[in-house]
Design a protein around this motif. Structure first.
Motif, PDB file in Angstrom:
ATOM      1  N   CYS A 242       0.803  -1.239   0.000  1.00  0.00           N
ATOM      2  CA  CYS A 242       0.000   0.000   0.000  1.00  0.00           C
ATOM      3  C   CYS A 242       0.827   1.276   0.000  1.00  0.00           C
ATOM      4  CB  CYS A 242      -0.834   0.089   1.281  1.00  0.00           C
ATOM      5  SG  CYS A 242      -1.796  -1.321   1.695  1.00  0.00           S
ATOM      6  N   GLU A 243       0.145   2.342  -0.420  1.00  0.00           N
ATOM      7  CA  GLU A 243       0.629   3.691  -0.120  1.00  0.00           C
ATOM      8  C   GLU A 243      -0.232   4.162   1.035  1.00  0.00           C
ATOM      9  OE1 GLU A 243       1.032   6.517  -3.514  1.00  0.00           O
ATOM     10  OE2 GLU A 243       0.537   4.694  -4.645  1.00  0.00           O
ATOM     11  N   SER A 244       0.385   4.691   2.077  1.00  0.00           N
ATOM     12  CA  SER A 244      -0.441   5.006   3.243  1.00  0.00           C
ATOM     13  C   SER A 244      -0.251   6.443   3.715  1.00  0.00           C
ATOM     14  CB  SER A 244      -0.137   4.035   4.371  1.00  0.00           C
ATOM     15  OG  SER A 244       1.231   4.068   4.651  1.00  0.00           O
ATOM     16  N   GLU A 245      -1.247   6.947   4.399  1.00  0.00           N
ATOM     17  CA  GLU A 245      -1.174   8.326   4.895  1.00  0.00           C
ATOM     18  C   GLU A 245      -1.939   8.471   6.201  1.00  0.00           C
ATOM     19  OE1 GLU A 245      -3.581  11.315   2.829  1.00  0.00           O
ATOM     20  OE2 GLU A 245      -4.599   9.705   1.745  1.00  0.00           O
ATOM     21  N   LYS A 246      -1.503   9.481   6.963  1.00  0.00           N
ATOM     22  CA  LYS A 246      -2.207   9.795   8.204  1.00  0.00           C
ATOM     23  C   LYS A 246      -3.406  10.677   7.867  1.00  0.00           C
ATOM     24  CE  LYS A 246      -1.549  12.764  12.219  1.00  0.00           C
ATOM     25  NZ  LYS A 246      -0.606  13.416  13.127  1.00  0.00           N
ATOM     26  N   ILE A 247      -4.539  10.404   8.491  1.00  0.00           N
ATOM     27  CA  ILE A 247      -5.707  11.259   8.283  1.00  0.00           C
ATOM     28  C   ILE A 247      -5.885  12.217   9.460  1.00  0.00           C
ATOM     29  CG2 ILE A 247      -8.223  11.307   7.884  1.00  0.00           C
ATOM     30  CD1 ILE A 247      -6.639  10.090   5.534  1.00  0.00           C
ATOM     31  N   ILE A 248      -5.982  11.692  10.671  1.00  0.00           N
ATOM     32  CA  ILE A 248      -6.181  12.589  11.817  1.00  0.00           C
ATOM     33  C   ILE A 248      -5.808  11.875  13.120  1.00  0.00           C
ATOM     34  CG2 ILE A 248      -8.647  11.960  12.056  1.00  0.00           C
ATOM     35  CD1 ILE A 248      -9.269  14.740  12.990  1.00  0.00           C
ATOM     36  N   GLU A 249      -5.196  12.637  14.025  1.00  0.00           N
ATOM     37  CA  GLU A 249      -4.891  12.094  15.353  1.00  0.00           C
ATOM     38  C   GLU A 249      -6.139  12.252  16.215  1.00  0.00           C
ATOM     39  OE1 GLU A 249      -0.895  12.963  16.768  1.00  0.00           O
ATOM     40  OE2 GLU A 249      -1.754  13.245  18.780  1.00  0.00           O
ATOM     41  N   VAL A 250      -6.411  11.278  17.055  1.00  0.00           N
ATOM     42  CA  VAL A 250      -7.675  11.254  17.794  1.00  0.00           C
ATOM     43  C   VAL A 250      -7.415  11.098  19.304  1.00  0.00           C
ATOM     44  CG1 VAL A 250      -9.902  10.077  18.022  1.00  0.00           C
ATOM     45  CG2 VAL A 250      -8.780  10.171  15.788  1.00  0.00           C
TER      46      VAL A 250
ATOM     47  N   ASN B 251      -1.099  -0.860  -7.271  1.00  0.00           N
ATOM     48  CA  ASN B 251      -1.324  -1.723  -8.433  1.00  0.00           C
ATOM     49  C   ASN B 251      -0.130  -2.637  -8.655  1.00  0.00           C
ATOM     50  OD1 ASN B 251      -3.789  -0.507  -8.999  1.00  0.00           O
ATOM     51  ND2 ASN B 251      -2.762   1.173 -10.086  1.00  0.00           N
ATOM     52  N   LYS B 252       1.039  -2.133  -8.246  1.00  0.00           N
ATOM     53  CA  LYS B 252       2.277  -2.877  -8.495  1.00  0.00           C
ATOM     54  C   LYS B 252       3.169  -2.690  -7.271  1.00  0.00           C
ATOM     55  CE  LYS B 252       5.763  -2.697 -12.118  1.00  0.00           C
ATOM     56  NZ  LYS B 252       6.794  -1.806 -11.672  1.00  0.00           N
ATOM     57  N   PRO B 253       3.785  -3.760  -6.755  1.00  0.00           N
ATOM     58  CA  PRO B 253       4.639  -3.587  -5.563  1.00  0.00           C
ATOM     59  C   PRO B 253       5.886  -2.756  -5.871  1.00  0.00           C
ATOM     60  CG  PRO B 253       4.718  -5.857  -6.356  1.00  0.00           C
ATOM     61  CD  PRO B 253       3.685  -5.163  -7.170  1.00  0.00           C
ATOM     62  N   PRO B 254       6.478  -2.130  -4.862  1.00  0.00           N
ATOM     63  CA  PRO B 254       7.637  -1.266  -5.097  1.00  0.00           C
ATOM     64  C   PRO B 254       8.922  -2.038  -5.359  1.00  0.00           C
ATOM     65  CG  PRO B 254       7.096  -1.330  -2.764  1.00  0.00           C
ATOM     66  CD  PRO B 254       6.038  -2.110  -3.459  1.00  0.00           C
ATOM     67  N   VAL B 255       8.940  -3.350  -5.045  1.00  0.00           N
ATOM     68  CA  VAL B 255      10.108  -4.173  -5.410  1.00  0.00           C
ATOM     69  C   VAL B 255       9.623  -5.394  -6.184  1.00  0.00           C
ATOM     70  CG1 VAL B 255      11.675  -3.516  -3.534  1.00  0.00           C
ATOM     71  CG2 VAL B 255      10.005  -5.333  -3.144  1.00  0.00           C
ATOM     72  N   ASN B 256      10.491  -5.834  -7.070  1.00  0.00           N
ATOM     73  CA  ASN B 256      10.106  -6.906  -7.982  1.00  0.00           C
ATOM     74  C   ASN B 256      10.679  -8.237  -7.494  1.00  0.00           C
ATOM     75  OD1 ASN B 256       9.195  -8.187 -10.167  1.00  0.00           O
ATOM     76  ND2 ASN B 256      10.520  -7.144 -11.660  1.00  0.00           N
ATOM     77  N   LEU B 257       9.818  -9.121  -7.022  1.00  0.00           N
ATOM     78  CA  LEU B 257      10.297 -10.398  -6.477  1.00  0.00           C
ATOM     79  C   LEU B 257       9.406 -11.530  -6.955  1.00  0.00           C
ATOM     80  CD1 LEU B 257      10.901  -9.522  -2.715  1.00  0.00           C
ATOM     81  CD2 LEU B 257      12.647 -10.304  -4.317  1.00  0.00           C
ATOM     82  N   ASN B 258      10.026 -12.661  -7.300  1.00  0.00           N
ATOM     83  CA  ASN B 258       9.207 -13.828  -7.658  1.00  0.00           C
ATOM     84  C   ASN B 258       8.577 -14.442  -6.414  1.00  0.00           C
ATOM     85  OD1 ASN B 258       9.830 -13.541 -10.324  1.00  0.00           O
ATOM     86  ND2 ASN B 258      11.640 -14.881 -10.196  1.00  0.00           N
ATOM     87  N   HIS B 259       9.321 -14.375  -5.292  1.00  0.00           N
ATOM     88  CA  HIS B 259       8.828 -15.008  -4.056  1.00  0.00           C
ATOM     89  C   HIS B 259       8.866 -14.020  -2.890  1.00  0.00           C
ATOM     90  CE1 HIS B 259       8.963 -18.712  -6.283  1.00  0.00           C
ATOM     91  NE2 HIS B 259      10.232 -18.498  -6.561  1.00  0.00           N
ATOM     92  N   PRO B 260       7.917 -13.079  -2.863  1.00  0.00           N
ATOM     93  CA  PRO B 260       7.937 -12.096  -1.768  1.00  0.00           C
ATOM     94  C   PRO B 260       7.899 -12.741  -0.389  1.00  0.00           C
ATOM     95  CG  PRO B 260       5.905 -11.925  -3.071  1.00  0.00           C
ATOM     96  CD  PRO B 260       6.820 -12.846  -3.796  1.00  0.00           C
ATOM     97  N   LYS B 261       7.343 -13.964  -0.294  1.00  0.00           N
ATOM     98  CA  LYS B 261       7.278 -14.663   1.004  1.00  0.00           C
ATOM     99  C   LYS B 261       8.661 -14.830   1.621  1.00  0.00           C
ATOM    100  CE  LYS B 261       3.144 -17.414   1.346  1.00  0.00           C
ATOM    101  NZ  LYS B 261       2.500 -18.600   0.879  1.00  0.00           N
ATOM    102  N   VAL B 262       9.660 -15.075   0.764  1.00  0.00           N
ATOM    103  CA  VAL B 262      11.031 -15.248   1.273  1.00  0.00           C
ATOM    104  C   VAL B 262      11.481 -13.937   1.921  1.00  0.00           C
ATOM    105  CG1 VAL B 262      13.433 -15.707   0.631  1.00  0.00           C
ATOM    106  CG2 VAL B 262      11.583 -16.993  -0.462  1.00  0.00           C
ATOM    107  N   MET B 263      11.186 -12.809   1.262  1.00  0.00           N
ATOM    108  CA  MET B 263      11.570 -11.513   1.831  1.00  0.00           C
ATOM    109  C   MET B 263      10.874 -11.298   3.179  1.00  0.00           C
ATOM    110  SD  MET B 263      11.148  -7.637   0.371  1.00  0.00           S
ATOM    111  CE  MET B 263       9.373  -7.568   0.568  1.00  0.00           C
TER     112      MET B 263
END
Ligand code: SAM
Length: 286
Positions: A181-189, A211-223
């Motif tokens: 994901c790309e993530s952002e803060k909305i509001i502190e509560v 839509n597409k991960p920031p790194v290209n890996l065949n097996h992200p599980k290993v990472m």
């Protein structure tokens, strides 16, 4: 918007509800925060919203006004009665009385997407804090066909979730959120926004699925396995943590790999970028 403090008090009195602490029940009573959650989730009539832990229905009421459909997942039977009394007349309301961690979200989403009027699925929730991490990990790892996740979590957790890997709040989960994901803060509560008040400050954050991960890996599980191992022994250097957990077969092998990747032998897990972990994963996979 109604006065949420008065409304919440009234519903709790009418149904004789005492918040169940072990279910993480802290009911939202701050109008400004509710408005922020609803607005930042950018809900369209063509969206289905999945609300996790609707509780007394504070957010649900406004989600129902905006979304094509709202599907609530709530564990506490007492809430099911209240929610049905409040919303069962509306034809865009559905509720499932189950532990969200046990629900097959992929199947639910697939089924609902057969409906031509539903284009996108968005998650909105004021999460039960005792299972924040398992819920977030489920939402990410189940590879759901969803657009966004807008959630209230403890501020301390929010800091880790929206951090850029390598930043000062980096934890193992930072890499998972960043990968998906790309993530952002909305509001502190502040705690005063809930009945009963939680012990911690909270924060609303929004995660937009990439839509597409920031790194290209065949097996992200290993990472992710390597990241988990590295953070299990966070106080140690990366070299020691990954040698102790046998990701590196020996210290010498570890030193060779770090040198090849231009990483210092004293580097710690939280200093690595996601690309660094991806590079280690590529070498290890070979
Ligand atoms: N959405 C309401 C609000 O904002 O006022 C309530 C939020 S409260 C922090 C968390 C809600 O999650 C509670 O209603 C609780 O019963 C529900 N919950 C707790 N554990 C759950 C689980 N495993 N699955 C589904 N709902 C759960």
């Amino acid at each position: 918007m109604d006065n949420l403090f008065e409304e919440t008090k009234m519903i709790m009195k009418k149904y004789n509800i005492k918040a169940n602490k072990s279910l993480g029940q802290n009911f939202l009573i701050n109008n400004e925060v509710v408005e922020n959650i609803i607005n930042s989730s950018e809900i369209q009539k063509t969206d289905m919203v999945i609300e996790i832990g609707p509780g007394l229905g504070t957010l649900t009421k406004y989600l129902l006004e905006k979304a094509g459909k709202v599907l609530c997942i709530e564990l506490d039977k007492r809430m099911i009665k209240i929610l049905n009394d409040r919303f069962s007349k509306l034809d865009n309301f559905e509720i499932i009385n189950e532990d969200v961690l046990m629900v097959n979200l992929n199947e639910i989403i697939k089924e609902n997407k057969k409906n031509k009027n539903i284009k996108d699925v968005k998650i909105v929730a004021n999460l039960p804090y005792y299972i924040t991490t398992p819920i977030i990990m489920k939402l990410l790892e189940d590879k759901l066909d969803i657009k966004t996740i807008t959630v209230m979590v403890q501020k301390e957790v929010a800091d880790r979730l929206i951090e850029v890997p390598g930043g000062k709040n980096t934890g193992a989960i930072t890499y998972s959120v960043y990968y998906y994901c790309e993530s952002e803060k909305i509001i502190e509560v502040p705690n005063s926004s809930f009945i009963p008040e939680p012990d911690v400050t909270s924060e609303v954050i929004k995660m937009k699925l990439r839509n597409k991960p920031p790194v290209n890996l065949n097996h992200p599980k290993v990472m992710f396995m390597i990241i988990k191992s590295a953070f299990m022994q966070k106080r140690k250097t990366l070299l020691n943590a990954l040698t102790n957990t046998q990701v590196f077969l020996s210290k010498e092998e570890g030193l060779r790999i770090l040198k090849k990747l231009n990483l210092s032998e004293n580097v710690r897990a939280e200093n690595l970028s996601i690309q660094d972990f991806a590079n280690i994963a590529k070498i290890i996979s070979k």
